[in-house]
Design an enzyme around this catalytic site. Structure first.
Site, PDB file in Angstrom:
ATOM      1  N   LYS A  53       0.691  -1.304   0.032  1.00  8.24           N
ATOM      2  CA  LYS A  53       0.080  -0.001   0.034  1.00  8.24           C
ATOM      3  C   LYS A  53       0.931   1.351  -0.085  1.00  8.24           C
ATOM      4  O   LYS A  53       0.607   2.380  -0.817  1.00  8.24           O
ATOM      5  CB  LYS A  53      -0.887  -0.042   1.450  1.00  8.24           C
ATOM      6  CG  LYS A  53      -2.097  -0.893   1.045  1.00  8.24           C
ATOM      7  CD  LYS A  53      -2.827  -1.263   2.432  1.00  8.24           C
ATOM      8  CE  LYS A  53      -3.887  -2.380   2.167  1.00  8.24           C
ATOM      9  NZ  LYS A  53      -4.301  -2.950   3.339  1.00  8.24           N
ATOM     10  N   GLN A  97      -5.091  -2.217   9.752  1.00  6.78           N
ATOM     11  CA  GLN A  97      -4.789  -3.672   8.843  1.00  6.78           C
ATOM     12  C   GLN A  97      -5.308  -4.915  10.001  1.00  6.78           C
ATOM     13  O   GLN A  97      -5.061  -4.836  11.005  1.00  6.78           O
ATOM     14  CB  GLN A  97      -3.394  -3.742   8.577  1.00  6.78           C
ATOM     15  CG  GLN A  97      -3.019  -5.157   7.790  1.00  6.78           C
ATOM     16  CD  GLN A  97      -3.740  -5.001   6.334  1.00  6.78           C
ATOM     17  OE1 GLN A  97      -3.554  -3.730   5.749  1.00  6.78           O
ATOM     18  NE2 GLN A  97      -4.400  -5.923   5.958  1.00  6.78           N
ATOM     19  N   ASP A 120     -11.577   1.898   4.187  1.00  6.83           N
ATOM     20  CA  ASP A 120     -11.794   0.610   3.829  1.00  6.83           C
ATOM     21  C   ASP A 120     -13.365   0.292   3.482  1.00  6.83           C
ATOM     22  O   ASP A 120     -13.726  -0.680   3.303  1.00  6.83           O
ATOM     23  CB  ASP A 120     -11.628  -0.087   5.211  1.00  6.83           C
ATOM     24  CG  ASP A 120      -9.868  -0.978   4.982  1.00  6.83           C
ATOM     25  OD1 ASP A 120      -9.760  -1.430   3.942  1.00  6.83           O
ATOM     26  OD2 ASP A 120      -9.496  -1.087   6.037  1.00  6.83           O
TER      27      ASP A 120
HETATM   28  N1  GUN Z   1      -6.944  -7.433   5.852  1.00  6.03           N
HETATM   29  C1  GUN Z   1      -7.236  -8.360   4.696  1.00  6.03           C
HETATM   30  N2  GUN Z   1      -7.862  -7.519   3.780  1.00  6.03           N
HETATM   31  C2  GUN Z   1      -8.003  -6.171   4.272  1.00  6.03           C
HETATM   32  C3  GUN Z   1      -8.513  -5.029   4.028  1.00  6.03           C
HETATM   33  O1  GUN Z   1      -9.094  -4.986   2.852  1.00  6.03           O
HETATM   34  N3  GUN Z   1      -8.400  -3.874   4.821  1.00  6.03           N
HETATM   35  C4  GUN Z   1      -7.851  -4.084   6.030  1.00  6.03           C
HETATM   36  N4  GUN Z   1      -7.897  -3.088   6.922  1.00  6.03           N
HETATM   37  N5  GUN Z   1      -7.332  -5.070   6.471  1.00  6.03           N
HETATM   38  C5  GUN Z   1      -7.405  -6.425   5.717  1.00  6.03           C
END
Ligand code: GUN
Length: 293
Positions: A53, A97, A120
């Site tokens: 990211k 996350q 998200d």
């Molecule tokens: N863990 C797995 N996929 C995601 C996601 O799309 N966002 C977040 N914050 N954690 C994740």
């Protein structure tokens, strides 16, 4: 057979975002969009996601910051970090996350995020607004799948879409998005899960099969209708001595055999995962433009 190439498509969308950042932000004297990520613990997959990211933010000209904390970080302290980011005017959007260590309630953390910074799309306000088709942040993976279907001009109207897996972040929202009365949707959707008897009965009837079961190699060629479109959301690490990283990524679909029977398929890696990151960038862009009120 068409390979639904997330690598090429995500690169294309990233260059579109980069152009917009330059023109509408940097050249206009405005600060670049800023995405922050919070990472608790040492889960290797989460570390990789957050690193990717950060890298993607750099590629499009966004500012990014990562807040890293040890696995024993308390829930109270994490709530304070969320409050801090909610109130930091320099941060347009942020993600925490997942998964979080067991002693922290994910729901409590998600509900503390300001919905206007929830890129998200996990906060109940955004989930509710999505359900009502009001402007909201769409969760990144289903948003990425929708973008991929749209850009590859895959017709969804009148098609039977079968979704395997009913998670809050993939299966349930993608079912909703594809079944709604809207352009690039209007599909008839079946949502199957671990307790669906005779899943094969559904998969064999699918024009578009979206697999988000979290079970490596779950879908074999005998479960797929000839000419179907296959979207593989699964991502699994398998130890591999011959790779630099020491592992290889595999999906929920047996790619080698299914790709011979379908009309289009996403590879793993290089498919949906890359579209997920691009969706997060698009959400951050939207947050920085204050498009959602
Ligand atoms: N863990 C797995 N996929 C995601 C996601 O799309 N966002 C977040 N914050 N954690 C994740």
């Amino acid at each position: 057979m068409i390979l639904l190439d997330g690598k090429t498509l995500s690169a294309q969308i990233k260059s579109e975002i980069a152009r917009e950042v330059k023109k509408d932000f940097l050249d206009a004297g405005k600060p670049a969009p800023h995405l922050a990520a919070v990472l608790v613990g040492e889960d290797p997959a989460s570390q990789t996601y957050v690193t990717n990211k950060e890298k993607s933010c750099k590629e499009v000209g966004f500012t990014s910051s990562v807040y890293r904390y040890p696995a024993n970080f308390s829930e109270k302290n994490l709530l304070e970090v969320v409050d801090f980011l909610n109130n930091d005017p320099d941060v347009d959007g942020f993600i925490v996350q997942l998964p979080l260590p067991k002693h922290i309630s994910e729901q409590k953390i998600i509900e503390r995020i300001n919905p206007l910074k929830d890129v998200d799309g996990f906060h109940p306000v955004n989930v509710g607004r999505m359900m009502l088709n009001l402007p909201s942040f769409l969760p990144a993976t289903p948003f990425g799948i929708m973008t991929m279907l749209e850009r590859y001009k895959i017709e969804t109207e009148g098609k039977h879409v079968v979704v395997l897996g009913r998670s809050n972040i993939v299966g349930t929202p993608i079912s909703l998005m594809l079944s709604r009365k809207a352009k690039n949707a209007n599909a008839t959707v079946s949502l199957c899960h671990s307790l669906t008897p005779d899943i094969k009965k559904f998969t064999l009837d699918a024009d578009i099969l979206i697999v988000a079961m979290g079970k490596m190699g779950f879908v074999s060629a005998d479960m797929v209708k000839k000419g179907a479109v296959i979207i593989d959301v699964g991502i699994h690490r398998v130890t591999a001595k011959d790779t630099k990283s020491g592992y290889r990524l595999k999906g929920d679909v047996l790619f080698d055999e299914v790709s011979k029977k379908c009309s289009a398929i996403t590879p793993v890696p290089g498919g949906v995962g890359l579209m997920t990151i691009v969706s997060l960038l698009l959400n951050t862009l939207k947050a920085s433009k204050k498009e959602i009120k």
